[in-house]
Enzyme design. Structure first.
Site, PDB file in Angstrom:
ATOM      1  N   HIS A   1       0.830  -1.203   0.000  1.00 11.18           N
ATOM      2  CA  HIS A   1       0.000   0.000   0.000  1.00 11.18           C
ATOM      3  C   HIS A   1       0.870   1.262   0.000  1.00 11.18           C
ATOM      4  O   HIS A   1       0.569   2.230  -0.702  1.00 11.18           O
ATOM      5  CB  HIS A   1      -0.926  -0.004   1.216  1.00 11.18           C
TER       6      HIS A   1
ATOM      7  N   ASP B   1      -5.825   5.818   1.437  1.00 10.39           N
ATOM      8  CA  ASP B   1      -6.019   4.387   1.251  1.00 10.39           C
ATOM      9  C   ASP B   1      -7.430   4.016   1.705  1.00 10.39           C
ATOM     10  O   ASP B   1      -7.995   4.643   2.605  1.00 10.39           O
ATOM     11  CB  ASP B   1      -4.972   3.627   2.079  1.00 10.39           C
TER      12      ASP B   1
END
Length: 410
Positions: A23, A127
């Site tokens: 990520h 995110d």
């Protein structure tokens, strides 16, 4: 750390990544894309995770881009002791990250207020598992837009959302199927620990404030599923901007690593690259059976590069006491003619881009899938947890660019 003062007419972007390596990488790659348009980007995280993101990025040097600003936060990181490999699934999912995520909320609020005092507009890209950023952004008048960056495949996300709504997966939008009828209807049960599922549910509530969704995907790979997602979330804007990773390299520049030098000496398309990402550890028993069956030159004489690290997800950066996976005595010596074991961080994108690499034995994390697809390398799938079983279905059954080697959860 105080952010640089921005002109009153400026637009700045704040990136809020999850602290897991894949990520971190995706959001940093996206930061590069935005910064190339002349827009300042603030990439926020703990001091350690920001350093990790910079050290492990592939294909470019973040220090050469002046308008990417790493906003380091001093956080209380958990004391992580690398688990023994035979403590298998309970240690596969990085639950130790959850306490870190909550700590980022107050530093984010402070950063947004500081930037909004001088910039005309502040845009937040977070995110999908950091959706509290949308709520923080909604509290400030000139933080005008906030977008959710999804680090999983659209296919997996559709599967998850449709199941969460309690609807049959073959009861698709506008009378069509979301998932092709010839694929198995597999539940997500068991893919996520209970603590994580509770955190994810809270994120769904926060994400209602987002004005749009960004996907590390493209129409060439997931066009049908992007269209279905657009129907399913017609109240939000949708962008498919993948792959975020570089798709070409200058062979005379970039990372120099011993495995790349070894690859230079191998025949074209002859090497299988083996890696299971940063959040998965194989048990000693699996290494001694399934793993060695794939890589052992006495069995199939296959050339390989095997990244065999324990899954501490970057928290071993400051830890010298990392437990190493145990290989049978003499294995590395017996296989050194055809293979290489890499114990440290490996430049995955460069390995996949190398002409000697002919296949990728992968856990099918979406970052690995996109990198492999963009480099034209077929995938041998060994999914472990989270979205990986669904990504495996996409790669093997829909795109038909890989095959299943072992089924952990599918």
């Amino acid at each position: 750390m105080e952010p640089e003062q921005q002109p009153n007419n400026s637009v700045v972007v704040v990136m809020v990544p999850l602290t897991a390596q894949s990520h971190l990488n995706k959001l940093l790659q996206f930061a590069k894309i935005i910064s190339s348009r002349g827009v300042p980007v603030y990439y926020m995280g703990s001091t350690m995770h920001n350093r990790q993101a910079k050290d492990r990025v592939h294909g470019w040097d973040p220090s050469t881009i002046s308008n990417i600003h790493f906003h380091d936060c001093q956080l209380q990181l958990p004391q992580v002791i690398t688990p023994h490999h035979d403590l298998y699934f309970s240690k596969m999912f990085p639950l130790h990250l959850l306490p870190i995520l909550i700590q980022l909320r107050e530093p984010l609020s402070s950063l947004l207020r500081s930037l909004s005092a001088t910039a005309r507009r502040v845009v937040v890209v977070h995110d999908s598992l950091m959706s509290f950023a949308a709520e923080e952004a909604s509290l400030i008048s000139n933080v005008e837009a906030y977008y959710c960056f999804h680090c999983v495949s659209v296919f997996a996300l559709l599967y998850l959302q449709w199941e969460a709504f309690g609807k049959p997966i073959d009861q698709g939008l506008q009378g069509g199927d979301i998932i092709p009828r010839d694929l198995p209807r597999v539940s997500f049960e068991g893919c996520f620990p209970e603590d994580f599922s509770e955190y994810a549910a809270q994120n769904i509530q926060w994400s209602m404030l987002d004005v749009g969704n960004i996907y590390n995907s493209c129409y060439a790979i997931e066009g049908r599923f992007l269209d279905l997602m657009a129907q399913h979330q017609s109240d939000k804007m949708l962008w498919a901007i993948g792959p975020t990773n570089p798709v070409a390299f200058d062979s005379s520049a970039g990372v120099h690593h011993k495995c790349l030098e070894w690859l230079d000496k191998q025949p074209q398309s002859s090497v299988v690259y083996v890696s299971f990402g940063t959040t998965t550890s194989l048990s000693d028993a699996q290494i001694a059976t399934d793993g060695l069956d794939i890589c052992n030159d006495e069995v199939i004489k296959q050339r390989f590069i095997w990244v065999l690290r324990d899954a501490t997800d970057g928290l071993d950066i400051c830890n010298d006491e990392v437990i190493k996976a145990q290989l049978p005595n003499g294995f590395e010596e017996r296989t050194k003619r055809v293979g290489m074991i890499v114990r440290e961080w490996a430049p995955q994108l460069q390995i996949l881009a190398h002409s000697s690499t002919g296949g990728f034995l992968s856990h099918c994390g979406w970052n690995s899938c996109m990198e492999s697809l963009s480099m034209g390398v077929p995938i041998a799938a060994w999914p472990m947890h989270s979205d990986q079983p669904r990504n495996t279905m996409l790669v093997t059954e829909v795109l038909k660019v890989g095959l299943v080697v072992l089924k952990s959860l599918i």
